[in-house]
Design a protein around this motif. Sequence first.
Motif, PDB file in Angstrom:
ATOM      1  N   ALA A 159     -36.823   4.823  76.166  1.00  0.00           N
ATOM      2  CA  ALA A 159     -37.512   6.067  76.517  1.00  0.00           C
ATOM      3  C   ALA A 159     -38.959   6.142  76.018  1.00  0.00           C
ATOM      4  CB  ALA A 159     -36.726   7.252  75.976  1.00  0.00           C
ATOM      5  N   ASN A 160     -39.848   6.528  76.940  1.00  0.00           N
ATOM      6  CA  ASN A 160     -41.230   6.854  76.586  1.00  0.00           C
ATOM      7  C   ASN A 160     -41.378   8.341  76.304  1.00  0.00           C
ATOM      8  OD1 ASN A 160     -41.395   4.730  79.127  1.00  0.00           O
ATOM      9  ND2 ASN A 160     -42.646   4.160  77.348  1.00  0.00           N
ATOM     10  N   VAL A 161     -40.428   9.116  76.830  1.00  0.00           N
ATOM     11  CA  VAL A 161     -40.444  10.552  76.564  1.00  0.00           C
ATOM     12  C   VAL A 161     -39.002  11.040  76.479  1.00  0.00           C
ATOM     13  CG1 VAL A 161     -40.647  11.139  79.034  1.00  0.00           C
ATOM     14  CG2 VAL A 161     -41.361  12.803  77.300  1.00  0.00           C
ATOM     15  N   PHE A 162     -38.755  11.865  75.456  1.00  0.00           N
ATOM     16  CA  PHE A 162     -37.424  12.443  75.285  1.00  0.00           C
ATOM     17  C   PHE A 162     -37.435  13.910  75.700  1.00  0.00           C
ATOM     18  CE2 PHE A 162     -37.473   8.969  72.203  1.00  0.00           C
ATOM     19  CZ  PHE A 162     -36.240   8.361  72.430  1.00  0.00           C
ATOM     20  N   VAL A 163     -36.357  14.319  76.384  1.00  0.00           N
ATOM     21  CA  VAL A 163     -36.123  15.742  76.640  1.00  0.00           C
ATOM     22  C   VAL A 163     -35.030  16.143  75.650  1.00  0.00           C
ATOM     23  CG1 VAL A 163     -35.303  17.434  78.297  1.00  0.00           C
ATOM     24  CG2 VAL A 163     -36.739  15.521  79.068  1.00  0.00           C
ATOM     25  N   VAL A 164     -35.402  16.970  74.664  1.00  0.00           N
ATOM     26  CA  VAL A 164     -34.533  17.213  73.509  1.00  0.00           C
ATOM     27  C   VAL A 164     -34.117  18.675  73.450  1.00  0.00           C
ATOM     28  CG1 VAL A 164     -34.321  16.876  71.007  1.00  0.00           C
ATOM     29  CG2 VAL A 164     -35.983  15.520  72.310  1.00  0.00           C
ATOM     30  N   SER A 165     -32.829  18.920  73.214  1.00  0.00           N
ATOM     31  CA  SER A 165     -32.387  20.302  73.009  1.00  0.00           C
ATOM     32  C   SER A 165     -32.542  20.660  71.537  1.00  0.00           C
ATOM     33  CB  SER A 165     -30.932  20.478  73.452  1.00  0.00           C
ATOM     34  OG  SER A 165     -30.071  19.680  72.663  1.00  0.00           O
ATOM     35  N   ALA A 166     -33.055  21.848  71.282  1.00  0.00           N
ATOM     36  CA  ALA A 166     -33.257  22.281  69.891  1.00  0.00           C
ATOM     37  C   ALA A 166     -33.407  23.790  69.856  1.00  0.00           C
ATOM     38  CB  ALA A 166     -34.501  21.617  69.299  1.00  0.00           C
ATOM     39  N   LYS A 167     -33.225  24.341  68.640  1.00  0.00           N
ATOM     40  CA  LYS A 167     -33.448  25.772  68.455  1.00  0.00           C
ATOM     41  C   LYS A 167     -34.911  26.002  68.101  1.00  0.00           C
ATOM     42  CE  LYS A 167     -28.821  27.091  67.182  1.00  0.00           C
ATOM     43  NZ  LYS A 167     -27.838  26.955  66.102  1.00  0.00           N
ATOM     44  N   GLY A 168     -35.494  26.992  68.740  1.00  0.00           N
ATOM     45  CA  GLY A 168     -36.902  27.275  68.498  1.00  0.00           C
ATOM     46  C   GLY A 168     -37.100  28.155  67.281  1.00  0.00           C
ATOM     47  N   ASP A 169     -38.333  28.571  67.059  1.00  0.00           N
ATOM     48  CA  ASP A 169     -38.646  29.449  65.929  1.00  0.00           C
ATOM     49  C   ASP A 169     -37.812  30.722  65.970  1.00  0.00           C
ATOM     50  OD1 ASP A 169     -40.683  27.918  64.612  1.00  0.00           O
ATOM     51  OD2 ASP A 169     -42.005  28.354  66.314  1.00  0.00           O
ATOM     52  N   ASP A 170     -37.477  31.185  67.199  1.00  0.00           N
ATOM     53  CA  ASP A 170     -36.691  32.419  67.355  1.00  0.00           C
ATOM     54  C   ASP A 170     -35.180  32.156  67.310  1.00  0.00           C
ATOM     55  OD1 ASP A 170     -36.430  31.020  69.662  1.00  0.00           O
ATOM     56  OD2 ASP A 170     -36.943  32.681  71.019  1.00  0.00           O
ATOM     57  N   GLY A 171     -34.785  30.913  67.073  1.00  0.00           N
ATOM     58  CA  GLY A 171     -33.359  30.581  66.995  1.00  0.00           C
ATOM     59  C   GLY A 171     -32.703  30.348  68.336  1.00  0.00           C
ATOM     60  N   ALA A 172     -33.451  30.513  69.439  1.00  0.00           N
ATOM     61  CA  ALA A 172     -32.857  30.349  70.774  1.00  0.00           C
ATOM     62  C   ALA A 172     -32.883  28.881  71.192  1.00  0.00           C
ATOM     63  CB  ALA A 172     -33.615  31.201  71.789  1.00  0.00           C
ATOM     64  N   LEU A 173     -31.831  28.502  71.931  1.00  0.00           N
ATOM     65  CA  LEU A 173     -31.699  27.119  72.385  1.00  0.00           C
ATOM     66  C   LEU A 173     -32.665  26.863  73.540  1.00  0.00           C
ATOM     67  CD1 LEU A 173     -29.973  24.618  71.876  1.00  0.00           C
ATOM     68  CD2 LEU A 173     -28.279  25.535  73.466  1.00  0.00           C
TER      69      LEU A 173
END
Lengths: 363, 400
Positions: A159-173
């Motif tokens: 991979a040259n670029v990843f699409v990653v799931s994560a929680k943001g500053d607001d805690g939302a996915l």
Amino acid sequence: MAVLSEEQSMLRDAAKSWVQEKSPVTAFRKMRDSGAELGYDAAAWNEMAEMGWAGVIIPEEYGGSNFGYLSMGLILEELGRTLTASPLLASALAAASALVLGGTDAQKSEWLPKIAEGTAVGALAVDEGAHHAPDRVAAEVKGGKLSGKKTFVLEGMAANVFVVSAKGDDGALGLYLVRGDDAGVTRTRLHLADSRGAANVEFKDAAAEPLTGGKDLLEKVLDRARAGLAAEMLGSAIQAFETTLDYLKVRVQFGQVIGSFQALQHRAAKMFTDLELARSTVEAALAAIDADSPDTPELVSLAKAKMGDTFHLVSNEMVQMHGGIGMTDAHDAGFYLKRARAAEAAFGNQAFHRDRYARIQGY
Amino acid sequence: MADFGGTDLEAFRAEARAWIEANFPASLKGKPNPMMREERANPSADQEAWRKAMGDKGWGVPTWPAAYGGGGLSPAEGRIIQQELGRAGAYNPIGGMGVMMFGPTLLEYGTEDQKREHIPPIVKGDLQWCQGYSEPGAGSDLASLQTRAEDKGDHFLINGQKIWTSGAQFAQWCFCLVRTDTSKKHEGISFVLIDMDQPGVEVRPIQLINGTSPFCETFFTDARAEKKNLVGPLNGGWTIGKRLLQHERSGLSGGGGMFGMGKSLEQLAKEYIGVDEQGRVADADLRARVIQNDMDWRAFQQTAMRAMAESKGNSGPSAATSIMKNAATSTLQTRAELTIEIMGHQGLGWSGDEFNKEEKEAVRSWLGGKATTIYGGSQEIQSNIISKRILGLPDLTQSH
């Protein structure tokens, strides 16, 4: 087989003849034996990209042909027949979907043309454990920096670029883009039974750009990946069945070809029945995505579960009906058996999708 | 759905709607088709009027040729009639084995005289046909049938016993496979039409495990069949008989029509078992099996839709049709098993006021459904057909 447009028929025929000529199962065997770090043959991937296959779901303004998901499914089905390993699913379908559905103009312009021409590979990094659980996410983004550990990332080595799931500053996915060359990215090659290019990827304060769409986007992208994978599984299962059927017609025991024994005939009829049913569900899921139909999630879960059960059955029967020769590494049967289990586990196994189907139906 | 000649079709839709509105008796709206029920022996005046109206119009069999009283319409127009009947809450009063199986077969293989004599009464619903195929010694091995038809010059003399003759107690005519040559198996069978209203024919209904009697034993003792009622060549009946079975199987694998599909399993499960705090059916093991059956049925429906699209499309005949009967019947049998399991003891109620209508129907439907993997080519025969005709697997040779 779905009723196809002229373009779709041509695309399928082109894929069929390329796969037969350039990428038979012996090519997969060679790739496996070479211990290829990427888990696929880069030269073959270049050829596929040159034929435009990496741009099938990408809009024309970003260098694609915008033929849609059923069209992409036709190619994946043909590749699946010979277990051809490539980043088509992870990059040109899954990562490209995330960008098409949730990218800004700048993000699309940066990545989609490169994905369409095969010069960049994208990968989807969503799971954090041994089982697919897209809701269970510990990875976090704080102040634009992503940290967390992602497991079983398909094409994670390339991979040259990843699409990653994560929680943001607001805690939302949500989903985020992380560049493969970011100093905060560490990959560990996973040597799995199916010899594909999977990796565990650790992110430490890697620069992350958000995609728009939150959890809905994640679900949409996953459904596209699941339907595409189901199409690949359909091709693999059909080839496993046809190879087995050919063997039943030539292997002689007790003075007869073993395919004349009713005990085996009825098991073959059962496999054929399940393959026909599975094909219907896979094509329905892909068509629902193309039509942006509201029942897409349930049809995708139907397809992934039914296809998983069917590939599971056919790959087991392939080994059993071949007898001793099916147990040898020199025979292809083992490749299909190993691929079946890896594909079942990816993006949710049968149990995951049966439960999801019922929840969508409200029970 | 894109149909060609859209404007003409829309005009036809308006015509069909107006005609149904003018002719369908309001008292029958939403009522079940009396065809397959006991009441068909004593139809009401409105039921009779509706049958006569549809029969005269030929719309009960919209795509059959107008020359024999059929609607003479295109498949697209036929679908419109179906849709408009549904919209009006009207049933199609023209049906039965004459419509499903015998008519299409006679249209394909009959002489002009035979079609002119036998098709119009089917179109009008004036008489019913029954199927004289199976015998006590000829079930799955149908070609071993022994009912003899002896050549007596202008007629055949019929002697023998048929069994599982569906609806024989209501039928005026029987399409029958008989033996006209005892020296050969398949090539000694002829397809004849027998008038049931004659002294040499005796019909005895058979009571099944669910209490109903949809099938009969039929005895022929010196019964007569006129020579003009031989369909196809002498000793050439096997081909015609098999063709008719294809019509039967395509009718049987429609699935939903075989059972009242009332409430869904998950609705029943929620009612009888209850749900947990997350709204899931409280019994996890049962829930998993309900889901599996639900998804199997959905996959079957998707396959039925695909087969229909393929038959209209550019990809030639669909291989999917060969799997339909086994897929539908096994899924529906499992569904019936789950239904009575969900209902518990209530799902075993045979009669009486302690059980509601749904419960009493569930037990009978479960039992009656066992026949679906036996008749019309058993599950095993269907598997033989798939493995030999579709997959090309060979016959067993004699072992030495």
